[in-house]
Design a protein around this motif. Sequence first.
Motif, short mmCIF file in Angstrom:
data_model
loop_
_atom_site.label_atom_id
_atom_site.label_comp_id
_atom_site.label_asym_id
_atom_site.label_seq_id
_atom_site.Cartn_x
_atom_site.Cartn_y
_atom_site.Cartn_z
N ASP A 73 18.32 53.23 74.00
CA ASP A 73 18.93 52.01 73.45
C ASP A 73 20.38 52.20 73.00
O ASP A 73 21.22 51.36 73.32
CB ASP A 73 18.11 51.51 72.24
N PRO A 74 20.70 53.27 72.27
CA PRO A 74 22.10 53.39 71.81
C PRO A 74 23.10 53.41 72.96
O PRO A 74 24.17 52.80 72.86
CB PRO A 74 22.10 54.72 71.03
N MET A 75 22.79 54.10 74.06
CA MET A 75 23.71 54.10 75.21
C MET A 75 23.85 52.69 75.77
O MET A 75 24.95 52.24 76.12
CB MET A 75 23.19 55.01 76.33
N VAL A 114 9.90 48.13 77.10
CA VAL A 114 9.89 46.77 77.66
C VAL A 114 8.97 45.84 76.85
O VAL A 114 9.07 44.62 76.97
CB VAL A 114 9.44 46.74 79.15
N TYR A 115 8.09 46.41 75.99
CA TYR A 115 7.14 45.57 75.25
C TYR A 115 7.73 44.96 73.98
O TYR A 115 7.08 44.10 73.37
CB TYR A 115 5.88 46.38 74.90
N GLY A 116 8.89 45.42 73.55
CA GLY A 116 9.55 44.77 72.42
C GLY A 116 8.86 44.98 71.09
O GLY A 116 8.56 46.11 70.71
N TYR A 117 8.59 43.91 70.36
CA TYR A 117 8.02 44.00 69.02
C TYR A 117 6.68 43.27 69.01
O TYR A 117 6.62 42.05 69.10
CB TYR A 117 8.98 43.37 68.00
N TYR A 133 16.63 43.18 73.97
CA TYR A 133 17.73 44.15 73.83
C TYR A 133 18.02 44.74 75.21
O TYR A 133 17.15 44.81 76.08
CB TYR A 133 17.36 45.25 72.82
N PRO A 134 19.29 45.14 75.44
CA PRO A 134 19.75 45.43 76.80
C PRO A 134 18.96 46.51 77.52
O PRO A 134 18.68 46.38 78.72
CB PRO A 134 21.23 45.83 76.63
N TYR A 135 18.59 47.59 76.82
CA TYR A 135 17.87 48.68 77.51
C TYR A 135 16.54 48.16 78.07
O TYR A 135 16.24 48.33 79.25
CB TYR A 135 17.63 49.84 76.53
#
Length: 333
Positions: A73-75, A114-117, A133-135
Amino acid sequence: MKILVAGGAGYLGCVLIPKLLDRGYEIDVVDLFWFGNHLPRQVRIVHKDIFDLSTDDLKGYEQIIFLAGLSNDPMAEFSPRDNFIFNAAAPAYLGYIAKKSRVRRFVYACSCSVYGYKENELLDEGHPAVCAYPYGIAKVQGEQAAMQLQDGNFSVISLRKGTVSGYSPRMRLDLIVNTMFKTAMRDHTITVNNPSIWRPILAIEDAASAYIRAIEAHQNISGIFNIASGNYTVGEVGDLVRDAIQQHAGFRVNLEIKQIQDFRNYKVNIQKAENVLSFHPQHDVKSIVANLIEHSTRFDDWDNPVYYNLQAFKNLAGLCKEEPRQQMAMASD
Ligand SMILES: NC(=O)c1ccc[n+]([C@@H]2O[C@H](COP(=O)([O-])OP(=O)(O)OC[C@H]3O[C@@H](n4cnc5c(N)ncnc54)[C@H](O)[C@@H]3O)[C@@H](O)[C@H]2O)c1
């Protein structure tokens, strides 16, 4: 069997590839070597961007494994543009030319992110993959593109992996268990950002087994598979890492519990991988820590930027302001 591993010089590739060589496979790696080259010498290296491969380059490979991209995610947050190019378009392009070159199977490195929250649900592969989120978005896009290509002659297997941890010759210290291990050893403290959040954890040795099961699966098998060693709350991971280190190292490790909001929270069901691929994880957090302890002298320069993907990526991007994607390919030469 001849296999091309795209992104094979990364954290996972450097554990998987020696195992593939042991099984008698001929392995070539195409990579930009953002984090150096820690591969065995018998691997043939193609130092290229995936986008510079043509159908001719892929002739003769029976299978292709995609392990490339911006792998966290950070990248992806740092460079959403590169995230969508490397994580969504690159697997789409590689899968497309692989099929044209008559490669038999494409194995795609997807992620459980890919499952999110999701609260209090054990997610199987039929559950909608919805995240914001982008990743996560790009990993779903890459997966969707690859899955569209499957047919009777072209198998596509997507492995939605939990957070991988454990030792690799190309080490990462920005993955949950590895990070806790580092701060416990270096600072005698483990920070738990949010103890109630769920994460599937995947020992790197189990991750490698999942890829082996995928490439050795019957040709008519395609599909999406959740892959994890186990589901844990972050609080439990902190306890397990602390206990294992206290037992081994003999010093006290403090836990620092925070309540930071997380945008990822999920636990996954791996029954489909067990039933269809015969994937049976052998590891847990305790054995991951044992594996890290065994190899810790090889990465105890804890603050080396190469162990942290975002830092290493920023260093490469800093070298090349104008055209990051192409320049990064050059900067890593
Ligand atoms: N590590 C994890 O916890 C985890 C979890 C789920 C999914 N994944 C996915 O698994 C894959 C492997 O993860 P990792 O931790 O080994 O990653 P990594 O960051 O260690 O390695 C990625 C490699 O890909 C190469 N690369 C990137 N873009 C490229 C391109 N366009 N052409 C050629 N080479 C390129 C880089 O040079 C690097 O060697 C990634 O796709 C990641 O998104 C990883």
